[in-house]
Scaffold this motif. Structure first.
Motif, mmCIF file in Angstrom:
data_model
loop_
_atom_site.group_PDB
_atom_site.id
_atom_site.type_symbol
_atom_site.label_atom_id
_atom_site.label_comp_id
_atom_site.label_asym_id
_atom_site.label_seq_id
_atom_site.Cartn_x
_atom_site.Cartn_y
_atom_site.Cartn_z
ATOM 1 N N ILE A 56 10.391 1.850 -7.544
ATOM 2 C CA ILE A 56 9.809 1.576 -6.237
ATOM 3 C C ILE A 56 9.136 0.212 -6.192
ATOM 4 C CG2 ILE A 56 7.685 2.778 -6.844
ATOM 5 C CD1 ILE A 56 9.314 2.476 -3.345
ATOM 6 N N ASP A 57 8.545 -0.227 -7.316
ATOM 7 C CA ASP A 57 7.888 -1.533 -7.349
ATOM 8 C C ASP A 57 8.908 -2.667 -7.186
ATOM 9 O OD1 ASP A 57 5.427 -0.325 -7.774
ATOM 10 O OD2 ASP A 57 5.669 -0.332 -9.954
ATOM 11 N N THR A 58 10.032 -2.532 -7.841
ATOM 12 C CA THR A 58 11.082 -3.548 -7.732
ATOM 13 C C THR A 58 11.615 -3.621 -6.306
ATOM 14 O OG1 THR A 58 11.727 -3.105 -10.026
ATOM 15 C CG2 THR A 58 13.279 -4.329 -8.659
ATOM 16 N N VAL A 59 11.912 -2.450 -5.731
ATOM 17 C CA VAL A 59 12.449 -2.398 -4.372
ATOM 18 C C VAL A 59 11.454 -2.974 -3.379
ATOM 19 C CG1 VAL A 59 13.233 -0.863 -2.527
ATOM 20 C CG2 VAL A 59 13.941 -0.447 -4.890
ATOM 21 N N MET A 115 3.621 -8.652 -8.332
ATOM 22 C CA MET A 115 3.851 -8.439 -9.763
ATOM 23 C C MET A 115 2.560 -8.120 -10.513
ATOM 24 S SD MET A 115 6.728 -11.419 -10.328
ATOM 25 C CE MET A 115 7.236 -10.812 -11.952
ATOM 26 N N PRO A 116 1.463 -8.860 -10.310
ATOM 27 C CA PRO A 116 0.211 -8.453 -10.988
ATOM 28 C C PRO A 116 -0.319 -7.116 -10.487
ATOM 29 C CG PRO A 116 0.087 -10.742 -10.233
ATOM 30 C CD PRO A 116 1.294 -10.128 -9.600
ATOM 31 N N LEU A 117 -0.064 -6.788 -9.213
ATOM 32 C CA LEU A 117 -0.547 -5.508 -8.686
ATOM 33 C C LEU A 117 0.071 -4.331 -9.423
ATOM 34 C CD1 LEU A 117 -0.497 -6.213 -4.825
ATOM 35 C CD2 LEU A 117 -2.473 -6.189 -6.347
ATOM 36 N N ASN A 118 1.312 -4.503 -9.884
ATOM 37 C CA ASN A 118 1.978 -3.416 -10.604
ATOM 38 C C ASN A 118 1.345 -3.150 -11.961
ATOM 39 O OD1 ASN A 118 3.798 -3.282 -8.467
ATOM 40 N ND2 ASN A 118 5.252 -4.654 -9.449
ATOM 41 N N THR A 127 0.825 -1.205 0.000
ATOM 42 C CA THR A 127 0.000 0.000 0.000
ATOM 43 C C THR A 127 0.859 1.256 0.000
ATOM 44 O OG1 THR A 127 -1.762 -1.154 1.216
ATOM 45 C CG2 THR A 127 -1.805 1.246 1.224
ATOM 46 N N LEU A 128 1.893 1.278 0.844
ATOM 47 C CA LEU A 128 2.759 2.457 0.924
ATOM 48 C C LEU A 128 3.522 2.694 -0.371
ATOM 49 C CD1 LEU A 128 4.250 2.143 4.535
ATOM 50 C CD2 LEU A 128 2.479 3.708 3.731
ATOM 51 N N SER A 129 3.755 1.620 -1.138
ATOM 52 C CA SER A 129 4.492 1.797 -2.392
ATOM 53 C C SER A 129 3.735 2.687 -3.378
ATOM 54 C CB SER A 129 4.781 0.435 -3.031
ATOM 55 O OG SER A 129 3.583 -0.185 -3.442
ATOM 56 N N ASN A 130 2.424 2.828 -3.201
ATOM 57 C CA ASN A 130 1.629 3.691 -4.078
ATOM 58 C C ASN A 130 1.745 5.170 -3.704
ATOM 59 O OD1 ASN A 130 -0.173 1.905 -5.964
ATOM 60 N ND2 ASN A 130 -0.270 0.907 -3.977
ATOM 61 N N GLU A 165 13.179 6.739 -10.832
ATOM 62 C CA GLU A 165 13.618 5.445 -11.352
ATOM 63 C C GLU A 165 15.109 5.478 -11.652
ATOM 64 O OE1 GLU A 165 12.789 2.843 -15.331
ATOM 65 O OE2 GLU A 165 11.039 3.359 -14.097
ATOM 66 N N ARG A 166 15.793 4.508 -11.112
ATOM 67 C CA ARG A 166 17.216 4.375 -11.345
ATOM 68 C C ARG A 166 17.464 3.190 -12.272
ATOM 69 N NH1 ARG A 166 19.436 9.153 -9.554
ATOM 70 N NH2 ARG A 166 18.492 9.730 -7.548
ATOM 71 N N GLY A 167 18.701 2.933 -12.536
ATOM 72 C CA GLY A 167 19.023 1.813 -13.404
ATOM 73 C C GLY A 167 20.484 1.443 -13.317
ATOM 74 N N ILE A 168 20.764 0.223 -13.705
ATOM 75 C CA ILE A 168 22.142 -0.246 -13.801
ATOM 76 C C ILE A 168 22.472 -0.350 -15.282
ATOM 77 C CG2 ILE A 168 23.740 -2.124 -13.257
ATOM 78 C CD1 ILE A 168 21.979 -2.821 -10.880
ATOM 79 N N PHE A 169 23.438 0.436 -15.709
ATOM 80 C CA PHE A 169 23.778 0.496 -17.122
ATOM 81 C C PHE A 169 25.238 0.105 -17.299
ATOM 82 C CE2 PHE A 169 20.834 3.954 -15.999
ATOM 83 C CZ PHE A 169 19.707 3.530 -16.684
ATOM 84 N N ALA A 170 25.479 -0.709 -18.293
ATOM 85 C CA ALA A 170 26.850 -1.129 -18.580
ATOM 86 C C ALA A 170 26.927 -1.661 -19.999
ATOM 87 C CB ALA A 170 27.312 -2.195 -17.586
ATOM 88 N N GLN A 171 27.993 -1.305 -20.676
ATOM 89 C CA GLN A 171 28.237 -1.815 -22.015
ATOM 90 C C GLN A 171 29.148 -3.035 -21.904
ATOM 91 O OE1 GLN A 171 27.018 -0.719 -25.199
ATOM 92 N NE2 GLN A 171 27.844 -2.763 -25.595
ATOM 93 N N LEU A 172 28.556 -4.207 -22.084
ATOM 94 C CA LEU A 172 29.293 -5.454 -22.010
ATOM 95 C C LEU A 172 29.594 -5.949 -23.419
ATOM 96 C CD1 LEU A 172 27.280 -7.202 -19.156
ATOM 97 C CD2 LEU A 172 29.372 -5.855 -18.965
ATOM 98 N N PRO A 173 30.553 -6.846 -23.558
ATOM 99 C CA PRO A 173 30.876 -7.365 -24.899
ATOM 100 C C PRO A 173 29.660 -8.017 -25.565
ATOM 101 C CG PRO A 173 32.592 -7.955 -23.339
ATOM 102 C CD PRO A 173 31.473 -7.359 -22.538
#
Length: 284
Positions: free
Chosen positions: A65-68, A113-116, A38-41, A47-55
């Motif tokens: 917030i939903d992931t966390v 997951m369905p709630l999102n 409920t508080l997540s709403n 929104e953050r992200g992990i970014f990296a250029q891999l081979p």
């Protein structure tokens, strides 16, 4: 002279009645799930992200917030389930209660997951309370399943297995509906399949651990999941196909361990995977 209470008397004072978890602790855990989602709403985080250029490819993992919330709720539920189940006399002398808190943690994670994907409203609240009710039933089932001499234990084990299959189906279907890349989908599916298969076989084989056997099932399902990822399957069809294969392989492994007739194992496996795949491709 007072009666000397033995360990047997402590664990099985009345095998027909058995034990039930403390209602106050169950209520606390259920309230924790409801409050967290409920508080997540109402909490707004950028929104953050992990970014990296891999081979060979670019790695982009969005974190919001939903992931966390889902990860925190799963972790809290694992800890809370251990706290609840430790009250059972049969677990008081054991070091780990890992088998019994895997499914509550997975359930708490999956129901978010369905709630999102649902707009905040009556439907969202209905889904939340339904999910919290499922968590409560899972906790009660896990508590009952601890005692092998409890007459309710077979019913509790069957119910837990059913919930495990349903949670796996929901998880795979939601991952498919998100349109995520194969690089992210396969690790999530394989981890979930491994945990579910290990827990279901642990219940079916009455406490026997099948870590390596579950890993074999996991590898096979992961390969099929990667192949089906590029097929034009709907999320539900994709989930049913992988769930049917998992169920088939579980029947094979458990049948061999239980030394069932080979013909029975083959027929049960063919029917389970054939029926599930027929349904999956029929609703394609």
């Amino acid at each position: 002279m007072g009666k000397v209470v033995t360990q047997t008397d402590l664990v099985h004072p009345n095998s027909s009645a058995g034990y039930l978890p403390d209602t106050n602790r169950v209520s606390v855990l259920a309230a924790m799930v409801v409050l967290a989602y409920t508080l997540s709403n109402y909490i707004i985080l950028p929104e953050r992200g992990i970014f990296a250029q891999l081979p060979g490819f670019y790695l982009d993992i969005p974190i919001n917030i939903d992931t966390v919330t889902a990860i925190l709720v799963a972790g809290l539920m694992a800890t809370g389930a251990d706290w609840l189940l430790r009250d059972h006399p049969a677990l008081q002398n054991k070091i780990s209660a890992f088998p019994h808190w895997v499914l509550p943690a997975l359930t708490a994670l999956v129901i978010g997951m369905p709630l999102n994907q649902i707009d905040y409203g009556l439907s969202w609240w209905g889904g939340l309370f339904l999910g919290a009710g499922i968590v409560v039933l899972v906790l009660i089932g896990e508590y009952i399943s601890i005692d092998p001499q409890d007459l309710r234990q077979p019913l509790a084990s069957a119910g837990l297995s059913a919930v495990a299959y349903i949670m796996l189906l929901v998880l795979i279907s939601v991952l498919r509906s998100e349109g995520l890349r194969l690089f992210f989908v396969i690790p999530a599916i394989t981890i979930a399949v491994w945990l579910v298969c290990m827990r279901v076989m642990h219940l079916r084989l009455h406490g026997e651990w099948t870590i390596y056997e579950a890993a074999i099932i996991d590898i096979i399902v992961g390969q099929v999941a990667a192949a089906f990822h590029y097929w034009p399957l709907s999320p539900v069809s994709y989930g049913i196909a992988l769930l049917g294969l998992s169920l088939c392989l579980i029947n094979v492994i458990c049948g061999l361990i239980e030394e069932k007739p080979f013909r029975t194992i083959v027929w049960e496996s063919v029917i389970s995977v054939g029926l599930s795949w027929a349904i999956a491709f029929w609703i394609l």
